[in-house]
Motif scaffolding. Structure first.
Motif, short mmCIF file in Angstrom:
data_model
loop_
_atom_site.label_atom_id
_atom_site.label_comp_id
_atom_site.label_asym_id
_atom_site.label_seq_id
_atom_site.Cartn_x
_atom_site.Cartn_y
_atom_site.Cartn_z
N THR A 1 0.83 -1.21 0.00
CA THR A 1 0.00 0.00 0.00
C THR A 1 0.86 1.26 0.00
N LEU B 1 2.22 1.96 -3.46
CA LEU B 1 1.11 2.35 -4.34
C LEU B 1 0.67 3.79 -4.06
N ARG B 2 0.63 4.16 -2.78
CA ARG B 2 0.25 5.55 -2.44
C ARG B 2 1.29 6.54 -2.97
N ALA C 1 0.71 6.94 -6.66
CA ALA C 1 -0.49 7.75 -6.92
C ALA C 1 -0.25 9.21 -6.61
N ASP D 1 -5.23 8.86 -2.71
CA ASP D 1 -5.74 7.82 -1.82
C ASP D 1 -7.02 7.19 -2.37
N ALA E 1 -7.73 6.77 -5.54
CA ALA E 1 -7.32 5.87 -6.62
C ALA E 1 -6.78 4.56 -6.04
N VAL E 2 -5.96 4.65 -5.01
CA VAL E 2 -5.40 3.44 -4.38
C VAL E 2 -6.53 2.61 -3.79
N VAL F 1 -8.44 0.70 -6.45
CA VAL F 1 -7.70 -0.47 -6.95
C VAL F 1 -7.70 -1.59 -5.92
N GLN G 1 0.79 -0.89 -9.75
CA GLN G 1 1.05 0.54 -9.94
C GLN G 1 0.37 1.06 -11.20
N CYS H 1 -2.33 -0.12 -12.48
CA CYS H 1 -3.77 -0.07 -12.15
C CYS H 1 -4.10 1.20 -11.37
N VAL H 2 -3.23 1.60 -10.45
CA VAL H 2 -3.46 2.83 -9.67
C VAL H 2 -3.42 4.05 -10.59
N TRP I 1 -6.56 6.56 -11.32
CA TRP I 1 -6.51 8.01 -11.11
C TRP I 1 -6.89 8.76 -12.39
#
Length: 190
Positions: free
Chosen positions: A28, A31-32, A35, A46, A48-49, A52, A77, A79-80, A84
């Motif tokens: 996480t 990924l954050r 994003a 957040d 967008a994360v 996903v 990543q 996908c995020v 977004w």
């Protein structure tokens, strides 16, 4: 016993929830960060994360998805970033639509079936005249923003049938719009 020496039926049960939580704890943060590099603010990043992660959780029991997500760090990543971008496009379109309708200017006439679908959906008499199944497809597609595969799954129909119902409903709405304007429905279009 199987080839690995494990008795059949005694294998450990796959715990999707625990496996997913472990994956989330590990990934996480990255990924954050991904994003936040792309999004205009932390809240959008957040969101967008979260979108996903919800999508992954719904499909986590599918072994192919788990393999893809666990073995390809860039997949999550990507996908995020796509989530977004999709959210950004829909927010921009919504802002433009609200600006256009708030100005009070008449909506231009067009032959495009997909134009001004929000305006068409705002007139209850138009929706009431649709076949209930078509109306459901239109509601799911344009009010809830669902994709055709999602609509097909929800309604228990094929994707091509969902697309066909959407097309027919839009044609019926366009005809109703013309009839509404001819009867003096006060729509501001002349």
């Amino acid at each position: 016993m199987n080839e690995e020496g494990i008795e059949e039926g005694n294998e450990e049960e796959f715990d999707a929830r625990e496996d997913f939580m472990a994956w989330c704890r590990e990934h996480t943060g990255p990924l954050r960060r991904t994003a936040r590099r792309h999004a205009r603010d932390h809240q959008a990043a957040d969101d967008a994360v979260q979108h996903v992660l919800e999508s992954f959780w719904r499909k986590w029991e599918v072994a192919d998805l788990r393999r893809k997500v666990k073995n390809t760090p860039g997949y999550a990543q990507r996908c995020v970033i796509n989530a977004w971008r999709s959210m950004e496009r829909s927010e921009t379109a919504e802002r433009e639509r609200l600006k256009k309708y708030a100005s009070g200017e008449p909506v231009p006439e067009t032959q495009d079936l997909y134009s001004d679908i929000e305006w068409k959906l705002s007139l209850p008499p138009m929706l009431d005249m649709l076949n209930p199944t078509w109306r459901s497809v239109i509601e799911l597609r344009y009010r809830q923003g669902r994709s055709f595969p999602e609509i097909a799954a929800l309604m228990g129909i094929s994707e091509s049938t969902a697309r066909r119902f959407d097309r027919r409903a839009l044609i019926a709405l366009a005809e109703a719009e013309r009839a509404w304007g001819e009867k003096g429905g006060g729509d501001g279009r002349r």
